[in-house]
Motif scaffolding. Structure first.
Motif, PDB file in Angstrom:
ATOM      1  N   ALA A 115      32.493  33.773  37.740  1.00  0.00           N
ATOM      2  CA  ALA A 115      32.517  33.801  36.277  1.00  0.00           C
ATOM      3  C   ALA A 115      31.999  32.476  35.716  1.00  0.00           C
ATOM      4  N   LEU A 116      32.444  31.365  36.287  1.00  0.00           N
ATOM      5  CA  LEU A 116      31.966  30.051  35.821  1.00  0.00           C
ATOM      6  C   LEU A 116      30.465  29.889  36.058  1.00  0.00           C
ATOM      7  N   LEU A 117      29.995  30.282  37.243  1.00  0.00           N
ATOM      8  CA  LEU A 117      28.568  30.168  37.529  1.00  0.00           C
ATOM      9  C   LEU A 117      27.751  31.071  36.611  1.00  0.00           C
ATOM     10  N   ALA A 118      28.256  32.270  36.322  1.00  0.00           N
ATOM     11  CA  ALA A 118      27.547  33.185  35.431  1.00  0.00           C
ATOM     12  C   ALA A 118      27.491  32.641  34.009  1.00  0.00           C
ATOM     13  N   VAL A 119      28.548  31.977  33.560  1.00  0.00           N
ATOM     14  CA  VAL A 119      28.535  31.373  32.221  1.00  0.00           C
ATOM     15  C   VAL A 119      27.458  30.299  32.134  1.00  0.00           C
ATOM     16  N   VAL A 120      27.327  29.496  33.180  1.00  0.00           N
ATOM     17  CA  VAL A 120      26.290  28.460  33.196  1.00  0.00           C
ATOM     18  C   VAL A 120      24.902  29.104  33.124  1.00  0.00           C
ATOM     19  N   SER A 121      24.671  30.143  33.912  1.00  0.00           N
ATOM     20  CA  SER A 121      23.368  30.821  33.890  1.00  0.00           C
ATOM     21  C   SER A 121      23.137  31.515  32.551  1.00  0.00           C
ATOM     22  N   LEU A 122      24.172  32.123  31.995  1.00  0.00           N
ATOM     23  CA  LEU A 122      24.040  32.786  30.699  1.00  0.00           C
ATOM     24  C   LEU A 122      23.681  31.780  29.612  1.00  0.00           C
TER      25      LEU A 122
ATOM     26  N   PHE B 206      28.121  39.428  42.268  1.00  0.00           N
ATOM     27  CA  PHE B 206      29.234  38.923  43.075  1.00  0.00           C
ATOM     28  C   PHE B 206      30.526  38.833  42.264  1.00  0.00           C
ATOM     29  N   LEU B 207      30.411  38.643  40.969  1.00  0.00           N
ATOM     30  CA  LEU B 207      31.599  38.715  40.106  1.00  0.00           C
ATOM     31  C   LEU B 207      32.167  40.130  40.141  1.00  0.00           C
ATOM     32  N   GLY B 208      31.297  41.116  40.037  1.00  0.00           N
ATOM     33  CA  GLY B 208      31.743  42.508  40.106  1.00  0.00           C
ATOM     34  C   GLY B 208      32.354  42.853  41.443  1.00  0.00           C
ATOM     35  N   ILE B 209      31.734  42.391  42.526  1.00  0.00           N
ATOM     36  CA  ILE B 209      32.265  42.627  43.873  1.00  0.00           C
ATOM     37  C   ILE B 209      33.654  42.007  44.002  1.00  0.00           C
ATOM     38  N   SER B 210      33.812  40.806  43.471  1.00  0.00           N
ATOM     39  CA  SER B 210      35.109  40.122  43.550  1.00  0.00           C
ATOM     40  C   SER B 210      36.175  40.855  42.749  1.00  0.00           C
ATOM     41  N   VAL B 211      35.817  41.349  41.569  1.00  0.00           N
ATOM     42  CA  VAL B 211      36.783  42.063  40.735  1.00  0.00           C
ATOM     43  C   VAL B 211      37.211  43.361  41.411  1.00  0.00           C
ATOM     44  N   VAL B 212      36.232  44.143  41.906  1.00  0.00           N
ATOM     45  CA  VAL B 212      36.559  45.409  42.576  1.00  0.00           C
ATOM     46  C   VAL B 212      37.414  45.156  43.813  1.00  0.00           C
TER      47      VAL B 212
ATOM     48  N   GLU C  94      47.457  39.946  53.092  1.00  0.00           N
ATOM     49  CA  GLU C  94      48.338  39.558  51.995  1.00  0.00           C
ATOM     50  C   GLU C  94      47.733  38.462  51.125  1.00  0.00           C
ATOM     51  N   LYS C  95      46.661  37.815  51.601  1.00  0.00           N
ATOM     52  CA  LYS C  95      45.999  36.760  50.832  1.00  0.00           C
ATOM     53  C   LYS C  95      44.667  37.222  50.235  1.00  0.00           C
ATOM     54  N   HIS C  96      44.287  38.470  50.456  1.00  0.00           N
ATOM     55  CA  HIS C  96      43.014  38.967  49.931  1.00  0.00           C
ATOM     56  C   HIS C  96      42.942  38.810  48.411  1.00  0.00           C
ATOM     57  N   GLN C  97      44.022  39.194  47.730  1.00  0.00           N
ATOM     58  CA  GLN C  97      44.019  39.151  46.274  1.00  0.00           C
ATOM     59  C   GLN C  97      43.825  37.721  45.759  1.00  0.00           C
ATOM     60  N   ALA C  98      44.500  36.775  46.353  1.00  0.00           N
ATOM     61  CA  ALA C  98      44.368  35.372  45.935  1.00  0.00           C
ATOM     62  C   ALA C  98      42.959  34.854  46.210  1.00  0.00           C
ATOM     63  N   GLY C  99      42.415  35.174  47.365  1.00  0.00           N
ATOM     64  CA  GLY C  99      41.059  34.734  47.696  1.00  0.00           C
ATOM     65  C   GLY C  99      40.024  35.312  46.749  1.00  0.00           C
ATOM     66  N   LEU C 100      40.194  36.567  46.385  1.00  0.00           N
ATOM     67  CA  LEU C 100      39.237  37.192  45.485  1.00  0.00           C
ATOM     68  C   LEU C 100      39.432  36.743  44.037  1.00  0.00           C
ATOM     69  N   ARG C 101      40.632  36.315  43.677  1.00  0.00           N
ATOM     70  CA  ARG C 101      40.819  35.700  42.348  1.00  0.00           C
ATOM     71  C   ARG C 101      40.007  34.417  42.255  1.00  0.00           C
ATOM     72  N   VAL C 102      39.957  33.663  43.338  1.00  0.00           N
ATOM     73  CA  VAL C 102      39.123  32.466  43.375  1.00  0.00           C
ATOM     74  C   VAL C 102      37.656  32.869  43.209  1.00  0.00           C
ATOM     75  N   GLY C 103      37.251  33.953  43.859  1.00  0.00           N
ATOM     76  CA  GLY C 103      35.878  34.445  43.720  1.00  0.00           C
ATOM     77  C   GLY C 103      35.559  34.844  42.291  1.00  0.00           C
ATOM     78  N   VAL C 104      36.501  35.487  41.624  1.00  0.00           N
ATOM     79  CA  VAL C 104      36.292  35.864  40.223  1.00  0.00           C
ATOM     80  C   VAL C 104      36.095  34.610  39.378  1.00  0.00           C
ATOM     81  N   MET C 105      36.930  33.606  39.586  1.00  0.00           N
ATOM     82  CA  MET C 105      36.797  32.368  38.816  1.00  0.00           C
ATOM     83  C   MET C 105      35.469  31.680  39.126  1.00  0.00           C
ATOM     84  N   GLN C 106      35.117  31.590  40.415  1.00  0.00           N
ATOM     85  CA  GLN C 106      33.882  30.909  40.812  1.00  0.00           C
ATOM     86  C   GLN C 106      32.670  31.583  40.193  1.00  0.00           C
TER      87      GLN C 106
END
Length: 183
Positions: free
Chosen positions: A109-116, A142-148, A95-107
């Protein structure tokens, strides 16, 4: 037969979505963060080599700037260890998978913006751009993995609307009415 099976049954999802896919995504995120935690926390010279920096530890260890950089890397390592723990901990709670993976998407995405930013806008050498591009590819994966995983995670159960519990303290207007009744 097995007295502890009820402990494990309560954590299983009753939903028809794919908790296995979201659990795999959480496990991959946790593994990636743990690898970064080890690199940033205790293997700084290996980390620098992976980023294409020739580590001259004999000279660097005498510098005050190295002490600050070492502390920053250890802080990032501690943060990555925390994230690893959270991702791996959430695997047991569908029941917490979705919340945990939302954190992964945010993490990621932010790291990818820095690299971009480093790849596209920051003036650096071709070697440094290549390293930043490698980081961008990893973070994008890992952003893609988190979104899927997030999209396939079980939906958390609906919570009932808030209601007052017996143990809650009385509201101020209830105190006033109670004193009127006593008179």
């Amino acid at each position: 037969l097995f007295p502890y099976t009820t402990l494990f049954r309560s954590r299983r999802s009753t939903h028809t979505t794919m908790p296995e896919l979201s659990a795999i995504a959480l496990g991959l995120n946790g593994g990636c963060c743990f690898a970064y935690a080890v690199l940033f926390g205790v293997m700084q010279d290996k980390l620098l080599q992976m980023y294409g920096v020739e580590a001259d530890m004999k000279t660097w260890t005498k510098s005050d700037a190295w002490d600050v950089m070492l502390q920053i890397m250890r802080i990032v390592g501690a943060f990555e260890f925390l994230m690893s723990f959270l991702y791996l901990h959430y695997i047991g709670f569908p029941e917490k998978h979705q919340a945990g993976l939302r954190v992964g998407v945010m993490q990621y995405a932010l790291l990818a913006v820095v690299s971009l930013y480093r790849v596209v806008l920051e003036p650096t050498s071709a070697k440094n751009k290549a390293v930043a591009l490698k980081s961008l590819v990893i973070q994008g994966a890992f952003l893609g993995i988190s979104v899927v995983g997030m999209l396939n995670a079980p939906k958390p159960p609906k919570r009932p609307k808030w209601s007052r519990q017996v143990s809650d303290p009385p509201l101020p207007e209830q105190i006033g009415r109670a004193s009127c009744r006593e008179r």
